[in-house]
Design an enzyme around this catalytic site. Structure first.
Site, short mmCIF file in Angstrom:
data_model
loop_
_atom_site.label_atom_id
_atom_site.label_comp_id
_atom_site.label_asym_id
_atom_site.label_seq_id
_atom_site.Cartn_x
_atom_site.Cartn_y
_atom_site.Cartn_z
N ASP A 13 -0.98 -4.76 3.73
CA ASP A 13 -1.06 -4.14 2.40
C ASP A 13 0.00 -3.08 2.12
O ASP A 13 -0.13 -2.29 1.20
CB ASP A 13 -2.46 -3.54 2.13
CG ASP A 13 -3.56 -4.58 2.28
OD1 ASP A 13 -3.52 -5.56 1.52
OD2 ASP A 13 -4.42 -4.41 3.17
N HIS A 47 -0.12 -11.01 -1.07
CA HIS A 47 1.12 -10.28 -1.30
C HIS A 47 1.37 -10.18 -2.79
O HIS A 47 1.73 -11.15 -3.46
CB HIS A 47 2.28 -10.98 -0.59
CG HIS A 47 2.09 -11.08 0.90
ND1 HIS A 47 2.90 -11.81 1.71
CD2 HIS A 47 1.16 -10.51 1.71
CE1 HIS A 47 2.49 -11.70 2.98
NE2 HIS A 47 1.43 -10.92 2.99
#
Lengths: 429, 320
Positions: A13, A47
């Site tokens: 992340d 993503h």
């Protein structure tokens, strides 16, 4: 020409998506990116990419350069989820990329994740109750675990071209899982074979040699999933993923293509250290006034956790993956007085990497980290310099916003140099 | 078939891949075929919709559409939308064990393929039937197609376990834009279905026969050449009452059918169904709402022909 390997040096992340999108938008050393290669993980990746016009997509299997028209190649180190793949392609069509499936190749040796793996994955996490591992519940780990236990029975992408072979493998898989876990809510084998056949009819399935063609066209970005601190061997066991999240797989692919070490390694970090799911997060601070719109609380991973920048953990990540050439530091737009900087723990400022395979050692480390206290200093004025100094690696690009326009290059020509340690080829796994 | 969301995903994925190619699912027709595919040939056949261990409470759903030239692009729109139907029904819990048959209607007086009939299927093999349908492009011009022949086939050449074992009618949706001929002609039945009839059957008699077995709807899409044509709508309302529905948007056909089934199965009311659509991000809710509002209200029959009295109380929908 230089290829770029991108990996997250935390727990995921940090912003790999936005960094890959930026690379594909701007090119590398003035040359357009030929392809984005996924070299680990599976459809559990998330993503996030936002375009300046506001369109956004959270990439799970397609490379994060897709909105820029860049080809995606799923290597055999990726676990492919054909059912989720086409849903993702449809979403990409909704945001103006109707031809994502036309710019996709998949290596035939890649493992498949199936509805049976997913159902088993979820059954296991539910049985673990409070002791869950933070699995995403998408069956990626289940597919890798099954392939380790039964290598020749594991369904692979190329099997989708042979309904008889795939059907037999799926029936065995389903029966084994049901024997072990009891009844599972799964579709019939023939329906799954049919769906996977539609995948095989649509997406080119290629051999190991195909990557060489892409590398001949132009620079290639290798997009890692998850984070080095979740690595199956070097992460904090058992809160890890069934995947090698270091650069090893990418280096192996380069070696096979005769381009050993011809790549710059770019590590991605945020100015805060975060974790989605359970497991050590030494610098965790629930009082941090932050939220992450890309990571809502979900049933499988729980809430998204924020901590202050943990240089000790990130140093460890850099060490276990054999060094990086540059760091992309993201989320500088959230820098403020609330953010602190951890350069050492109460008992050490360096976590020593252990040998691959010693999970007992990693588990002991995990236990120790749960009782470790961070030592904080105030957040630095000059974040890039502080991070460079603490990690002994240059911050080459910073991100100040979600789009490619929000990136600032601190070191021109950062991608010109190949990673020295990998020049002789990285030990293949 | 499992009951979880995965069932839908597996069926849905094959369809999504097929649609993503941009290749027509009317591959058989586009290959130049101009005769009925052997798997869709009605001659001498019976289509069965049976209960099974996997599908203990099968409910039969037949969807037939007009493939003559008057329909314009509508058949191709239907082709891209209809594969969603199974997923919609299952995902929303509108029907437990749906078995769907696709078929196509032409004009027996001039077309080479007046009737094409697939099999009742519980999985996406029904999509294969869709791919075998020949698009006629003929017919038209006289405002009449051989819908009555299709109704005859469904009335007399189908065996439905839901009906014979449990006394529940199946569902029949005919999507078209023209009138039926006023009688089922014995000669055409002999040629197309292989039956020897001693005399023609009036349209009203065959409609009432098929409605005993199928809750029957006529959907008239706007965008087809006679769409909005009051004569066509009046004709079908005369035969089917409020079950003759005008469809604003052919893209909404699956949602309309799914909701009509959901209403018929008393699985939902219209408001709940429309919220399901909204929750799924559907943009066709308004169109579906317009189309189905009279069905849900029931009873209000717009017709210049008057309804056969036998229909009152005979129709599950009108009692809602």
């Amino acid at each position: 020409m230089n290829n770029v390997l991108v990996a997250d040096l935390g727990y995921g992340d940090a912003g790999k998506g936005t960094v890959v999108d930026w690379l594909c938008a701007k090119g590398i050393d003035g040359r357009p990116v030929a392809a984005v290669v996924r070299y680990n993980g599976g459809g559990q990746a998330g993503h996030s990419v936002v375009l300046p016009d506001g369109r956004r997509h959270v990439f799970a299997q397609f490379g994060a350069g897709t909105l820029r028209g860049v080809h995606t190649h799923l290597s055999r180190f990726m676990v492919v989820d054909p059912l989720a793949l086409v849903v993702e392609a449809d979403h990409l069509a909704d945001v103006g990329v109707p031809d994502a499936l036309d710019r996709l190749t998949v290596e035939g040796d890649a493992l498949l994740t199936t509805p049976y793996h997913r159902a088993a994955n979820r059954a296991r996490e539910i049985a673990r109750g409070a002791h869950r591992h933070g699995s995403c519940g998408k069956g990626v780990g289940e597919a890798m675990g099954y392939a380790l236990a039964h290598p020749s029975d594991a369904p692979r992408v190329a099997d989708a071209q042979a309904p008889g072979v795939l059907g037999a493998k799926l029936a065995v898989l389903r029966d084994r899982l049901v024997d072990e876990l009891g009844p599972l809510d799964v579709p019939p084998v023939e329906a799954t074979v049919r769906a996977f056949g539609a995948f095989a009819a649509r997406v080119p399935i290629v051999s190991r040699a195909f990557l060489g063609n892409l590398l001949a066209v132009g620079p290639v970005v290798f997009e890692g999933a998850q984070g080095v601190l979740l690595d199956e061997w070097h992460g904090f066991h058992p809160y890890t993923t069934w995947s090698t999240t270091t650069f090893d797989n990418a280096e192996t692919l380069l070696v096979e293509a005769g381009q050993a070490g011809n790549a710059t390694r770019l590590g991605v970090l945020r100015v805060v250290t975060t974790r989605h799911g359970p497991g050590p997060l030494v610098t965790e601070d629930p009082a941090l006034p932050l939220t992450d719109p890309n990571n809502p609380t979900n049933r499988w991973q729980g809430r998204f956790r924020f901590g202050h920048f943990d240089a000790v953990a990130h140093r460890y990540a850099i060490e276990v993956c054999g060094g990086v050439d540059g760091i992309a530091l993201t989320h500088l737009d959230i820098v403020g007085p609330a953010l602190k900087f951890c350069d050492s723990y109460d008992w050490t400022d360096r976590l020593l990497p252990g040998p691959v395979g010693d999970l007992a050692r990693q588990e002991a480390l995990t236990r120790r980290l749960f009782s470790t206290r961070p030592r904080f200093s105030n957040g630095p004025v000059d974040w890039p310099s502080a991070v460079s100094a603490a990690l002994d690696a240059p911050v080459v690009v910073t991100s100040h916003g979600p789009t490619a326009d929000g990136k600032q290059v601190l070191r021109p020509n950062w991608a010109a140099r190949a990673h020295p340690a990998a020049a002789g080829g990285h030990p293949a796994r | 078939m499992g009951s979880g969301v995965w069932s839908t995903d597996v069926y849905d994925a094959a369809d999504r891949y097929r649609r993503s190619t941009g290749r027509s699912a009317f591959a058989y027709s586009d290959s130049g075929a101009r005769t009925v595919h052997s798997k869709l040939d009605p001659h001498g056949t019976v289509r069965e919709s049976r209960d099974s261990a996997d599908h203990p409470e099968s409910i039969s759903i037949a969807v037939l559409f007009d493939v003559t030239g008057s329909m314009g692009d509508v058949p191709r729109v239907l082709q891209t939308k209809l594969p969603k139907l199974l997923g919609l029904l299952l995902r929303n819990g509108y029907a437990r064990d749906p078995q769907i048959l696709f078929g196509a209607v032409g004009d027996a007086t001039c077309d080479r393929v007046p009737l094409q009939i697939g099999q009742f299927e519980s999985d996406n093999r029904m999509d294969d039937d869709l791919g075998r349908i020949v698009l006629e492009g003929g017919g038209g011009g006289q405002l009449t197609e051989s819908y009555e022949l299709a109704l005859y086939y469904l009335a007399r050449h189908t065996e439905l376990d839901c009906f014979t074992r449990r006394g529940r009618r199946g569902y029949l949706f005919v999507i078209g834009d023209e009138l039926a001929y006023d009688r089922v002609k014995a000669r055409e039945v002999r040629n197309v279905c292989g039956d020897d009839l001693s005399e023609d059957i009036p349209i009203r008699r065959i409609v009432s026969e098929v409605r005993r077995k199928f809750d029957t709807y006529f959907l008239l899409p706007r965008g087809a050449s006679y769409a909005g044509n009051a004569k066509v709508l009046d004709f079908w309302r005369g035969l089917l009452g409020q079950n003759a529905i005008e469809l604003d948007d052919p893209n909404a056909v699956c949602e309309t059918i799914a909701l009509a089934v959901g209403l018929g199965e008393a699985a939902i009311d219209l408001d709940a169904g429309l919220s399901d659509l909204a929750a799924a991000g559907s943009t066709v809710a308004a169109s579906v709402s317009t189309a189905l509002a009279p069905v849900e209200r029931g009873g209000r029959v717009l017709s210049t022909w008057g309804l056969p009295t036998t229909l009152h109380g005979d129709d599950r929908i009108s009692r809602l």
